[in-house]
Design an enzyme around this catalytic site. Structure first.
Site, short mmCIF file in Angstrom:
data_model
loop_
_atom_site.label_atom_id
_atom_site.label_comp_id
_atom_site.label_asym_id
_atom_site.label_seq_id
_atom_site.Cartn_x
_atom_site.Cartn_y
_atom_site.Cartn_z
N GLY A 56 0.84 -1.21 0.00
CA GLY A 56 0.00 0.00 0.00
C GLY A 56 0.87 1.25 0.00
O GLY A 56 2.09 1.19 0.20
N GLN A 57 0.22 2.39 -0.22
CA GLN A 57 0.97 3.66 -0.32
C GLN A 57 1.75 3.95 0.96
O GLN A 57 2.95 4.23 0.92
CB GLN A 57 -0.01 4.82 -0.55
N LYS A 60 -14.43 3.43 9.14
CA LYS A 60 -13.21 4.00 9.75
C LYS A 60 -13.55 4.67 11.08
O LYS A 60 -12.76 4.59 12.04
CB LYS A 60 -12.56 5.00 8.79
N TRP A 115 -6.49 12.60 1.44
CA TRP A 115 -6.10 12.77 0.03
C TRP A 115 -4.66 12.28 -0.21
O TRP A 115 -3.80 13.02 -0.67
CB TRP A 115 -6.25 14.23 -0.40
N ASP A 147 -2.95 -12.88 8.92
CA ASP A 147 -4.42 -12.79 8.94
C ASP A 147 -4.79 -11.84 10.08
O ASP A 147 -4.77 -12.23 11.25
CB ASP A 147 -5.03 -14.19 9.16
N ILE A 148 -5.12 -10.59 9.71
CA ILE A 148 -5.36 -9.59 10.77
C ILE A 148 -6.75 -9.71 11.39
O ILE A 148 -7.11 -8.93 12.26
CB ILE A 148 -5.10 -8.14 10.29
N TYR A 171 -17.49 3.70 3.86
CA TYR A 171 -16.06 3.69 4.20
C TYR A 171 -15.81 4.56 5.44
O TYR A 171 -15.15 4.12 6.39
CB TYR A 171 -15.26 4.20 3.00
N THR A 200 -8.94 8.65 8.77
CA THR A 200 -9.23 9.45 7.59
C THR A 200 -10.09 10.69 7.85
O THR A 200 -10.88 10.71 8.81
CB THR A 200 -9.98 8.55 6.56
N ALA A 239 -5.91 -1.18 5.38
CA ALA A 239 -7.32 -0.78 5.45
C ALA A 239 -8.04 -1.25 4.20
O ALA A 239 -7.41 -1.57 3.19
CB ALA A 239 -7.43 0.75 5.55
N1 LIG Z 1 -5.70 6.72 0.18
C1 LIG Z 1 -6.21 7.83 0.71
O1 LIG Z 1 -6.47 8.82 0.01
C2 LIG Z 1 -6.43 7.91 2.20
C3 LIG Z 1 -7.01 9.08 2.72
C4 LIG Z 1 -7.20 9.16 4.10
C5 LIG Z 1 -6.82 8.11 4.92
N2 LIG Z 1 -6.28 6.99 4.38
C6 LIG Z 1 -5.91 5.90 5.27
O2 LIG Z 1 -4.51 5.72 5.19
C7 LIG Z 1 -4.19 4.36 5.46
C8 LIG Z 1 -3.27 3.83 4.39
O3 LIG Z 1 -3.94 3.95 3.15
P1 LIG Z 1 -3.21 3.64 1.76
O4 LIG Z 1 -3.65 4.70 0.81
O5 LIG Z 1 -1.77 3.36 1.99
O6 LIG Z 1 -3.97 2.29 1.37
P2 LIG Z 1 -3.74 1.33 0.13
O7 LIG Z 1 -2.68 1.88 -0.77
O8 LIG Z 1 -5.08 1.06 -0.43
O9 LIG Z 1 -3.16 0.03 0.80
C9 LIG Z 1 -3.96 -0.76 1.63
C10 LIG Z 1 -3.04 -1.63 2.45
O10 LIG Z 1 -3.88 -2.42 3.26
C11 LIG Z 1 -3.34 -3.71 3.27
N3 LIG Z 1 -4.38 -4.70 3.51
C12 LIG Z 1 -5.63 -4.73 3.01
N4 LIG Z 1 -6.24 -5.84 3.44
C13 LIG Z 1 -5.36 -6.51 4.22
C14 LIG Z 1 -5.40 -7.71 4.94
N5 LIG Z 1 -6.49 -8.47 4.97
N6 LIG Z 1 -4.31 -8.08 5.64
C15 LIG Z 1 -3.20 -7.32 5.64
N7 LIG Z 1 -3.10 -6.16 4.97
C16 LIG Z 1 -4.17 -5.77 4.26
C17 LIG Z 1 -2.78 -3.90 1.88
O11 LIG Z 1 -1.89 -4.99 1.95
P3 LIG Z 1 -1.01 -5.55 0.72
O12 LIG Z 1 0.23 -4.77 0.83
O13 LIG Z 1 -0.86 -6.99 0.99
O14 LIG Z 1 -1.78 -5.23 -0.53
C18 LIG Z 1 -2.14 -2.55 1.63
O15 LIG Z 1 -0.82 -2.52 2.12
C19 LIG Z 1 -5.53 3.63 5.58
O16 LIG Z 1 -5.87 3.53 6.94
C20 LIG Z 1 -6.52 4.57 4.91
O17 LIG Z 1 -7.82 4.41 5.42
C21 LIG Z 1 -6.06 6.87 3.03
#
Ligand SMILES: NC(=O)c1ccc[n+]([C@@H]2O[C@H](COP(=O)([O-])OP(=O)(O)OC[C@H]3O[C@@H](n4cnc5c(N)ncnc54)[C@H](OP(=O)(O)O)[C@@H]3O)[C@@H](O)[C@H]2O)c1
Length: 296
Positions: A10-11, A129, A150, A36-37, A125, A101, A60
């Protein structure tokens, strides 16, 4: 420090792995394939095996529109899993940092949201959260919750990468101009997690609470798209001839979005000394890496 990160590709998880290693920490990132979380036994085993100083949840369910029809999946990953992780961190006596978020808010506030403002999500969503935040604190009152907004980076799915893809194909784009927020580079959330994990107060369980981490200065999606194209044009990429501002009503999506996503990060700076960087500067840093990676 020894840091156990949930999430791998993930990012935020990717940035945490890279920045953590670069800072000399021992970082283990576990994604779908690694843990397995939804199993407390699996979480306990991972903690016992790696013996971390802190557990950081960067995993997430992030598919905002799909969550409208996958409510159970969203709540499993965004409420139940964080609850189990928070409880495990508490019983192993290690710091727990969880990422949340701006979508926990409805966007009706005329100013930037502060951590203590009432939450009132307007999509599934956001509900999942918000429920995750409550579940984390119930399981572990010493937890640190970092809300961000964002998010973009050179990895994963995000607005910056999508604009570059669309800009290569289209002459005209219509982008929403009545939702305002703080674009945040994944590196900056990750750096904040590392600083907070290193804080002696957090390690002693004395700094639990909600904090905001987001880019400085706000912008609409349309303004952000224009800035992305200004930057990418200078770097030799094709960009659309016209980027037209539209309203949210003109771009219906399954999930409603808050009109105001701005996060006030003042308390994060005063508590931890973490300073927000202007999103304009961080966009340049992201594009430098993204376009260098693409060319190599
Ligand atoms: N993206 C946004 O714009 C945004 C905005 C506000 C807040 N956030 C929050 O920021 C945080 C990080 O977001 P992100 O953008 O980095 O998310 P992302 O790029 O969508 O990555 C999601 C991550 O969750 C992991 N994941 C999903 N299901 C899983 C599972 N069952 N077991 C273990 N890992 C699992 C994925 O694992 P894998 O590496 O195995 O794929 C990946 O590393 C999250 O809490 C999100 O809610 C994001």
């Amino acid at each position: 420090m020894r840091l156990l990160v949930i999430g791998r590709s993930g990012q935020v998880a990717t940035a945490l792995g890279r920045l953590g290693h670069a800072a000399g920490h021992d970082v283990r990132c576990l994604g779908h394939d690694g843990i397995d979380i939804l199993s407390r036994d699996a979480i306990d085993a991972a903690i016992a095996q790696f013996n971390p100083d802190a557990l950081i949840n960067a995993a997430a369910y992030t598919a905002v529109d799909k969550a409208e029809i996958e409510r159970d999946a969203a709540f499993s990953l965004n409420m139940r899993a964080p609850e189990l992780l928070a409880a495990a961190a508490a019983s192993h006596n290690i710091a727990f940092i969880h990422i949340s978020t701006d979508y926990v808010f409805d966007g009706a506030k005329p100013r930037a949201y502060e951590p203590g403002d009432a939450i009132c999500p307007i999509n599934v969503y956001g509900e999942s959260k918000a429920a995750g935040e409550v579940a984390v604190f119930t399981a572990n009152p010493e937890a640190v919750i970092l809300r961000t907004s964002w998010v973009y980076s050179e990895t994963g799915v995000n607005f910056v990468k999508r604009m570059i893809e669309l800009g290569a194909e289209r002459d005209e784009l219509r982008i929403v101009d009545d939702q305002t927020g703080n674009p945040t580079f994944a590196d900056d959330i990750s750096q904040a997690c590392l600083s907070i994990a290193a804080s002696s107060d957090v390690r002693a369980g004395k700094a639990g609470g909600i904090y905001h981490v987001a880019g400085r200065n706000d912008v609409t999606w349309h303004g952000f798209a224009r800035a992305i194209f200004d930057e990418t044009r200078q770097r030799g990429l094709r960009t659309p001839a016209r980027v037209i501002p539209i309203t949210t009503d003109q771009y219906p999506t399954p999930a409603q979005r808050p009109k105001n996503s701005r996060l006030d990060c003042t308390s994060t700076e005063s508590r931890f000394g973490i300073v927000s960087h202007p999103w304009q500067d961080r966009l340049k840093a992201c594009l430098d890496r993204l376009l260098t990676d693409a060319r190599s």
